[in-house]
Design a protein around this motif. Structure first.
Motif, PDB file in Angstrom:
ATOM      1  N   THR A   1       1.015  -1.032  -0.136  1.00 32.45           N
ATOM      2  CA  THR A   1      -0.061  -0.044  -0.448  1.00 32.45           C
ATOM      3  C   THR A   1       0.966   1.033   0.032  1.00 32.45           C
ATOM      4  O   THR A   1       2.372   0.995   1.208  1.00 32.45           O
ATOM      5  N   THR A   2       0.642   2.117  -1.014  1.00 33.04           N
ATOM      6  CA  THR A   2       1.012   3.081  -0.996  1.00 33.04           C
ATOM      7  C   THR A   2       0.307   4.776  -0.606  1.00 33.04           C
ATOM      8  O   THR A   2      -0.681   4.797  -1.536  1.00 33.04           O
ATOM      9  N   GLU A   3       0.155   5.521   1.025  1.00 34.91           N
ATOM     10  CA  GLU A   3      -1.296   6.515   0.910  1.00 34.91           C
ATOM     11  C   GLU A   3      -0.129   7.830   0.914  1.00 34.91           C
ATOM     12  O   GLU A   3       0.820   7.306   2.164  1.00 34.91           O
ATOM     13  N   LEU A   4      -1.320   8.650   0.943  1.00 39.14           N
ATOM     14  CA  LEU A   4      -1.018  10.255   0.826  1.00 39.14           C
ATOM     15  C   LEU A   4      -1.974  10.146   2.066  1.00 39.14           C
ATOM     16  O   LEU A   4      -3.424   9.951   2.427  1.00 39.14           O
ATOM     17  N   SER A   5      -1.673  11.489   2.945  1.00 40.13           N
ATOM     18  CA  SER A   5      -3.125  11.465   4.141  1.00 40.13           C
ATOM     19  C   SER A   5      -3.369  13.065   4.674  1.00 40.13           C
ATOM     20  O   SER A   5      -2.082  13.592   4.563  1.00 40.13           O
ATOM     21  N   ALA A   6      -3.565  13.737   5.078  1.00 40.77           N
ATOM     22  CA  ALA A   6      -3.675  15.033   5.663  1.00 40.77           C
ATOM     23  C   ALA A   6      -5.478  14.740   6.977  1.00 40.77           C
ATOM     24  O   ALA A   6      -5.699  14.261   6.639  1.00 40.77           O
ATOM     25  N   SER A   7      -4.395  15.883   7.598  1.00 42.09           N
ATOM     26  CA  SER A   7      -5.129  15.416   8.865  1.00 42.09           C
ATOM     27  C   SER A   7      -5.617  17.255   9.619  1.00 42.09           C
ATOM     28  O   SER A   7      -4.969  17.375   9.666  1.00 42.09           O
ATOM     29  N   ILE A   8      -6.809  17.024   9.960  1.00 40.67           N
ATOM     30  CA  ILE A   8      -6.418  18.929  11.199  1.00 40.67           C
ATOM     31  C   ILE A   8      -7.461  17.768  12.891  1.00 40.67           C
ATOM     32  O   ILE A   8      -8.523  17.201  12.501  1.00 40.67           O
ATOM     33  N   ARG A   9      -6.300  18.686  13.421  1.00 41.70           N
ATOM     34  CA  ARG A   9      -7.413  18.342  14.319  1.00 41.70           C
ATOM     35  C   ARG A   9      -7.624  20.492  15.479  1.00 41.70           C
ATOM     36  O   ARG A   9      -6.954  20.848  14.835  1.00 41.70           O
ATOM     37  N   TRP A  10      -8.786  20.645  15.728  1.00 43.82           N
ATOM     38  CA  TRP A  10      -9.391  21.010  16.713  1.00 43.82           C
ATOM     39  C   TRP A  10      -9.572  21.156  17.467  1.00 43.82           C
ATOM     40  O   TRP A  10     -10.387  20.619  18.007  1.00 43.82           O
ATOM     41  N   ALA A  11      -8.161  21.928  19.213  1.00 37.30           N
ATOM     42  CA  ALA A  11      -8.776  21.342  20.404  1.00 37.30           C
ATOM     43  C   ALA A  11      -8.894  23.071  20.916  1.00 37.30           C
ATOM     44  O   ALA A  11      -8.008  23.415  22.117  1.00 37.30           O
ATOM     45  N   PRO A  12      -9.985  23.557  20.858  1.00 38.69           N
ATOM     46  CA  PRO A  12      -9.728  24.985  21.850  1.00 38.69           C
ATOM     47  C   PRO A  12      -9.643  24.751  23.121  1.00 38.69           C
ATOM     48  O   PRO A  12     -10.750  23.813  23.563  1.00 38.69           O
TER      49      PRO A  12
ATOM     50  N   PRO B   1      -8.330  16.899  30.332  1.00 42.15           N
ATOM     51  CA  PRO B   1     -10.159  16.981  30.367  1.00 42.15           C
ATOM     52  C   PRO B   1     -10.304  17.580  30.368  1.00 42.15           C
ATOM     53  O   PRO B   1     -10.251  18.295  31.725  1.00 42.15           O
ATOM     54  N   ASP B   2     -10.696  18.836  29.717  1.00 39.87           N
ATOM     55  CA  ASP B   2     -11.898  19.928  30.154  1.00 39.87           C
ATOM     56  C   ASP B   2     -13.072  20.356  29.132  1.00 39.87           C
ATOM     57  O   ASP B   2     -13.528  19.464  28.543  1.00 39.87           O
ATOM     58  N   ARG B   3     -14.199  21.418  29.631  1.00 42.55           N
ATOM     59  CA  ARG B   3     -15.591  20.926  28.841  1.00 42.55           C
ATOM     60  C   ARG B   3     -15.330  21.418  27.317  1.00 42.55           C
ATOM     61  O   ARG B   3     -16.477  21.183  27.019  1.00 42.55           O
ATOM     62  N   TYR B   4     -14.392  22.106  26.646  1.00 45.01           N
ATOM     63  CA  TYR B   4     -14.070  22.328  25.239  1.00 45.01           C
ATOM     64  C   TYR B   4     -14.048  21.062  24.284  1.00 45.01           C
ATOM     65  O   TYR B   4     -13.087  19.888  24.834  1.00 45.01           O
ATOM     66  N   PRO B   5     -14.894  21.004  23.471  1.00 48.88           N
ATOM     67  CA  PRO B   5     -14.878  20.119  22.391  1.00 48.88           C
ATOM     68  C   PRO B   5     -13.825  19.433  21.106  1.00 48.88           C
ATOM     69  O   PRO B   5     -12.874  20.883  21.552  1.00 48.88           O
ATOM     70  N   ILE B   6     -13.762  18.521  20.935  1.00 50.16           N
ATOM     71  CA  ILE B   6     -12.225  18.151  19.816  1.00 50.16           C
ATOM     72  C   ILE B   6     -12.432  17.927  18.789  1.00 50.16           C
ATOM     73  O   ILE B   6     -13.525  16.945  18.649  1.00 50.16           O
ATOM     74  N   PHE B   7     -12.592  18.553  17.680  1.00 48.71           N
ATOM     75  CA  PHE B   7     -12.587  17.807  16.571  1.00 48.71           C
ATOM     76  C   PHE B   7     -11.580  18.274  15.782  1.00 48.71           C
ATOM     77  O   PHE B   7     -10.336  17.693  15.599  1.00 48.71           O
ATOM     78  N   THR B   8     -11.623  16.264  14.942  1.00 50.75           N
ATOM     79  CA  THR B   8     -10.547  15.745  14.293  1.00 50.75           C
ATOM     80  C   THR B   8     -11.527  15.544  12.909  1.00 50.75           C
ATOM     81  O   THR B   8     -12.888  14.617  13.044  1.00 50.75           O
ATOM     82  N   LEU B   9     -10.610  15.276  11.756  1.00 48.70           N
ATOM     83  CA  LEU B   9     -11.013  15.545  10.587  1.00 48.70           C
ATOM     84  C   LEU B   9      -9.610  14.777   9.611  1.00 48.70           C
ATOM     85  O   LEU B   9      -8.971  15.254   9.630  1.00 48.70           O
TER      86      LEU B   9
ATOM     87  N   GLY C   1     -14.585  13.129  13.938  1.00 54.64           N
ATOM     88  CA  GLY C   1     -15.274  12.198  15.601  1.00 54.64           C
ATOM     89  C   GLY C   1     -15.203  14.334  15.974  1.00 54.64           C
ATOM     90  O   GLY C   1     -14.335  14.868  15.714  1.00 54.64           O
ATOM     91  N   ILE C   2     -15.336  14.030  16.465  1.00 53.88           N
ATOM     92  CA  ILE C   2     -15.842  14.382  17.966  1.00 53.88           C
ATOM     93  C   ILE C   2     -15.859  14.158  19.338  1.00 53.88           C
ATOM     94  O   ILE C   2     -16.128  13.281  19.419  1.00 53.88           O
ATOM     95  N   SER C   3     -15.226  14.471  19.632  1.00 50.61           N
ATOM     96  CA  SER C   3     -15.248  14.672  21.653  1.00 50.61           C
ATOM     97  C   SER C   3     -15.139  15.012  22.480  1.00 50.61           C
ATOM     98  O   SER C   3     -15.266  16.638  22.680  1.00 50.61           O
ATOM     99  N   LYS C   4     -15.759  15.004  23.974  1.00 51.31           N
ATOM    100  CA  LYS C   4     -15.972  17.189  24.815  1.00 51.31           C
ATOM    101  C   LYS C   4     -17.361  15.997  25.816  1.00 51.31           C
ATOM    102  O   LYS C   4     -17.495  15.038  26.129  1.00 51.31           O
ATOM    103  N   ARG C   5     -16.462  16.581  27.238  1.00 46.92           N
ATOM    104  CA  ARG C   5     -16.546  16.420  28.114  1.00 46.92           C
ATOM    105  C   ARG C   5     -18.124  17.271  29.143  1.00 46.92           C
ATOM    106  O   ARG C   5     -17.923  18.494  28.578  1.00 46.92           O
ATOM    107  N   PHE C   6     -19.128  17.063  29.246  1.00 53.49           N
ATOM    108  CA  PHE C   6     -20.227  17.481  30.161  1.00 53.49           C
ATOM    109  C   PHE C   6     -20.046  17.379  31.701  1.00 53.49           C
ATOM    110  O   PHE C   6     -20.271  16.189  31.878  1.00 53.49           O
ATOM    111  N   TYR C   7     -20.023  18.748  32.034  1.00 58.86           N
ATOM    112  CA  TYR C   7     -19.296  18.752  33.378  1.00 58.86           C
ATOM    113  C   TYR C   7     -21.445  19.290  34.275  1.00 58.86           C
ATOM    114  O   TYR C   7     -22.387  20.016  33.498  1.00 58.86           O
TER     115      TYR C   7
END
Length: 835
Positions: A607-618, A633-641, A663-669
């Protein structure tokens, strides 16, 4: 007449400091007035006061609940400095016999204290910073940590024989005990700006001073981040106050009367404005709640003028011996109040009653508070926190002139003392051993060997696996980093190896934020398909122990070239090239069904693969250790693509495909009901590929509970070319157990976990419909399957905080129970250090 007029115009000014005569510590919130008048004020967090009048007064009066009132003579018409030491009012009462009926039950109904707190709640919005269109202020912050409650035996150890000056002595009744050993201190000066619309909050750190440890032992930046996360700003007007990775309900939260008992314990009418002292205590002493007292202004604002917060000794909060937070507020020009100082002190210890521990304090002082004076747009733009280029270059004279208070001798000397401590050979040896035990690396200057927990492991394919490796350190270069290991299996008699070279593009360590580097690596090693580990090396000795059949493995040859770029706003992207050759190992076979009905063993998948990803964790915070960057861990979401493109014909690749994952992950207090961690992910693979290139869902056959793997799914049991998943992990923080008499003493915490996975394999990727595809493995001990219309579901109930470290889950699998080799139930353990 002229002389008389001049005398009347003269102003009497009295200033000074009020201390406790026994402890010699400054006393905040003490009332200081001119005798026989209502003219006066209160002391701040340092016990300092300043009052003035044009009246002809010759005495001042100092009063505080529980202390004897003090009166001092002053000179009218002049500036006076009067320091007062208050003495406790310990007069003994004669014997009193009280005969009364049944104790009156506490109730909120017709309770003046509850009626008052409801008025405070009703006025919360107008008493907060966010009530203004614009606000700005200067802030000084000091954070320090020390070893606490030290014995004379510890102090007199040989290592400290010539360094007794390191220790700090204080009154034994204070938090931390009599003897402290200062270990860390950091100071910051900053300008802070707030704008309501469009919302913006900006902090510009103009000066920063920090104790620095040898980077080969301690990550100084990571240490600062972790401490700041533990000791966050205390905003009593928020419904929940963050403290030590937990959230405690504020005594003036919207529903605080449902969780607290309130009592009016004093009225202070000898100062302006008049104050009411309101004491409060938790209804459930194990709950995540404060106790203490707040002082409410009786001027129509119903604002908090001061607060003294502690926690009950029974609170379900680990390792905390004592906690005290003192808040002071000052009146603005518009008659409202703003926070002028907060002082948070916590003493930690494994044993809550005795022995050494750690004492930490964070002091914040705010001054030059200005409201509704807008700045240019440029002031509010950019990251929320900015550190000016020369912030760390300020000399001692600058700090001496800029601090709002004076440091005591031990605090002022800590920077030089720690530098001296690090020159002691025995200290360096101790830190070297600690680094090996905790981080797993032995430092040899420009190179360090490790991680130690991977030196020895075993598995069904390799048998006994021996591994040795290491990496370069910043002492070799801040721009170039090298990492390598070699491993050998006694059963398969195969050598494995890894080589990696990284070049930092921003002249910073690749382990520090923000990262900006390029990396090239090659790995020849084994892997378990579908095993995805967090913060643990795959060769870890403890992972050698697995349930069920564990003989489906791969031999991988992977060449990677990656470019990683992070920004200050925690947006990051990665661009990569990957050439990947897979060979079956153990019981795994790559087989193809020929037209004559026989099976053909296929060798290597290229396999030969080119990839790109973006992550935003405010607003993300993390601790960067020797091995991993561990998010806090905190209350702010994390977005990945992420997107991957397989290219047939490039560098020997055999397949064209596109794989998209988000993907999206988040902690809710949820306040007193605990917190919930939610993670969702979805993916879609375009193109026709053999099953090793499908999404192999993360399984777990170890006995350790893994949050983001399926703990009763077998390795490579399910594959998909399209899927969606959700993970929900809710921690009640003891909300239920705290109400059970026999359980509340154990301070256990109840947890529920739920995982669901929807997915499937399209006809074009199903080997039953395409003879040219590799067959899904099958066997008595398990095989590989596509998900049908029914999702894979598993859940668990857990008891956490066992011995303050251990979580044990009883896991149940609800679907696909007829697959061979599966377990319907399982017990998993998870070790986690948490407050």
């Amino acid at each position: 007449m002229f002389a008389v007029f001049t005398a009347k115009a003269q102003t009497t000014v009295v200033r000074g400091t009020v201390t406790d005569a026994k402890t010699h510590q400054p006393m905040p919130y003490v009332t200081v007035t001119f005798a026989n008048s209502t003219i006066g004020g209160g002391t701040n967090m340092q016990g300092k006061y300043s009052i003035s009048t044009t009246g002809n007064y010759t005495k001042i009066q100092v009063t505080f609940v529980g202390f004897k009132t003090a009166t001092r003579t002053i000179e009218a018409g002049k500036e006076n400095e009067v320091n007062i030491a208050l003495v406790e009012d310990n007069h003994s009462l004669g014997e009193v016999t009280v005969r009364a009926g049944k104790k009156k039950k506490y109730t909120n109904k017709d309770n003046p204290a509850v009626e008052l707190i409801r008025k405070v709640i009703a006025h919360k919005k107008e008493n907060q910073l966010e009530n203004y269109n614009f606000a700005e202020y200067k802030q000084y912050e000091r954070m320090s940590f020390s070893l606490s409650n030290l014995s004379e035996k510890f102090k007199n150890k040989r290592i400290f024989k010539n360094y007794q000056f390191l220790f700090k002595e204080q009154d034994s009744t204070l938090i931390g005990g009599k003897t402290l050993l200062p270990l860390y201190q950091e100071e910051k000066l900053s300008d802070n700006y707030f704008r309501k619309s469009p919302y913006a909050k900006k902090q510009i750190i103009s000066a920063n001073k920090q104790v620095k440890y040898d980077e080969s032992f301690v990550d100084n930046q990571g240490l600062t981040t972790y401490f700041n996360r533990m000791y966050q700003d205390i905003n009593i007007y928020d419904n929940n106050v963050s403290l030590l990775s937990n959230q405690l309900l504020s005594p003036i939260a919207d529903h605080s009367p449902d969780f607290y008992k309130f009592f009016i314990t004093d009225t202070l009418k000898d100062q302006q404005p008049n104050l009411i002292e309101l004491s409060f205590t938790p209804r459930n002493t194990n709950g995540m709640l404060f106790e203490g007292r707040i002082y409410i202004t009786m001027d129509g604002n119903y604002a908090v003028q001061a607060a003294d917060l502690t926690v009950n000794k029974n609170i379900n909060l680990n390792f905390v011996r004592q906690m005290q937070a003192k808040l002071a507020f000052e009146k603005n020009a518009d008659g409202k109040y703003h926070l002028s100082q907060s002082d948070l002190k916590i003493d930690f210890g494994i044993n809550k009653n005795k022995g050494g521990g750690v004492y930490g304090e964070r002091l914040v002082t705010i001054n030059n508070f200005v409201v509704n004076s807008p700045r240019t747009d440029a002031t509010y733009k950019g990251p929320e926190q900015v550190v000016v280029a020369n912030a760390g270059d300020k000399d001692d004279q600058y700090w001496l002139m800029s601090r709002p208070d004076t440091l005591d001798a031990s605090s002022a000397a800590i920077y030089k003392n720690i530098d001296s401590l690090q020159t002691i050979p025995s200290f360096k040896k101790t830190m070297d051993i600690a680094t090996l035990v905790l981080a797993g690396y032995k430092n040899y200057g420009t190179f360090e060997v490790g991680p130690a927990n991977t030196f020895y492991s075993f598995n069904p394919v390799e048998g006994l696996r021996l591994r040795l490796g290491g990496r370069s350190t910043p002492q070799l270069s801040k721009r170039y980093y090298f990492e390598t290991y070699g491993a050998y299996g006694t059963k398969d008699k195969e050598w494995k190896y890894f080589l990696s070279s990284t070049y930092s593009l921003n002249n910073k360590s690749i382990y520090s934020f923000p990262q900006n580097y390029i990396r090239a690596s090659f790995q020849h090693d084994t892997k378990v398909p579908g095993q995805e580990l967090q913060f643990v090396q795959e060769s870890n000795f403890l992972l050698s122990f697995k349930r069920g059949a564990n003989d489906i493995w791969l031999y991988n040859d992977i060449f990677r070239f990656d470019y990683v770029h992070e920004f200050e706003n925690h947006l990051s992207y990665t661009i990569g090239f990957k050439k990947w050759n897979q060979n079956a190992a153990g019981a795994l076979k790559f087989e193809q069904l020929l037209p004559n009905g026989t099976l053909n063993d296929v060798g290597t998948i290229h396999t030969t693969e080119l990839s790109a990803s973006i992550r935003w964790a405010p607003h993300e915070k993390f601790y960067q250790g020797k091995l991993y960057r561990t998010p806090i861990p905190d209350r702010y979401p994390i977005f990945t693509l992420s997107y991957a493109q397989g290219i047939k014909g490039l560098a020997g690749g055999d397949y064209n495909y596109q794989n998209l994952t988000a993907g999206i992950s988040k902690r809710f207090y949820l306040s007193q009901f605990g917190f919930t961690d939610v993670s969702t992910e979805g993916g879609y693979l375009f193109g026709q590929v053999p099953f090793p290139l499908l999404d192999i869902h993360h399984a777990n056959q170890t006995y350790a509970f893994q949050l983001y793997s399926y703990n009763l799914m077998n390795f490579q049991e399910f594959v998909s070319d399209h899927y969606a998943s959700i993970t929900i992990d809710h921690n009640f923080n003891g909300f239920l157990f705290n109400r059970v008499p026999l359980l509340k003493r154990l301070k256990l915490r109840e947890i529920i976990d739920f995982k669901a996975l929807w997915g499937g394999v399209r006809d074009e990727n199903n080997p039953l419909n395409n003879a040219n595809l590799l067959r899904f493995p099958s066997g008595a001990n398990g095989g590989t399957y596509a998900l049908g219309s029914t999702p894979y579901i598993e859940g668990s109930v857990a008891v956490g905080n066992i011995f303050k470290l251990l979580r044990i889950d009883l896991v149940k699998r609800f679907t696909y129970l007829d697959n061979p080799g599966v377990s319907k139930y399982g017990v998993r353990a998870f070790v986690k250090f948490d407050f």
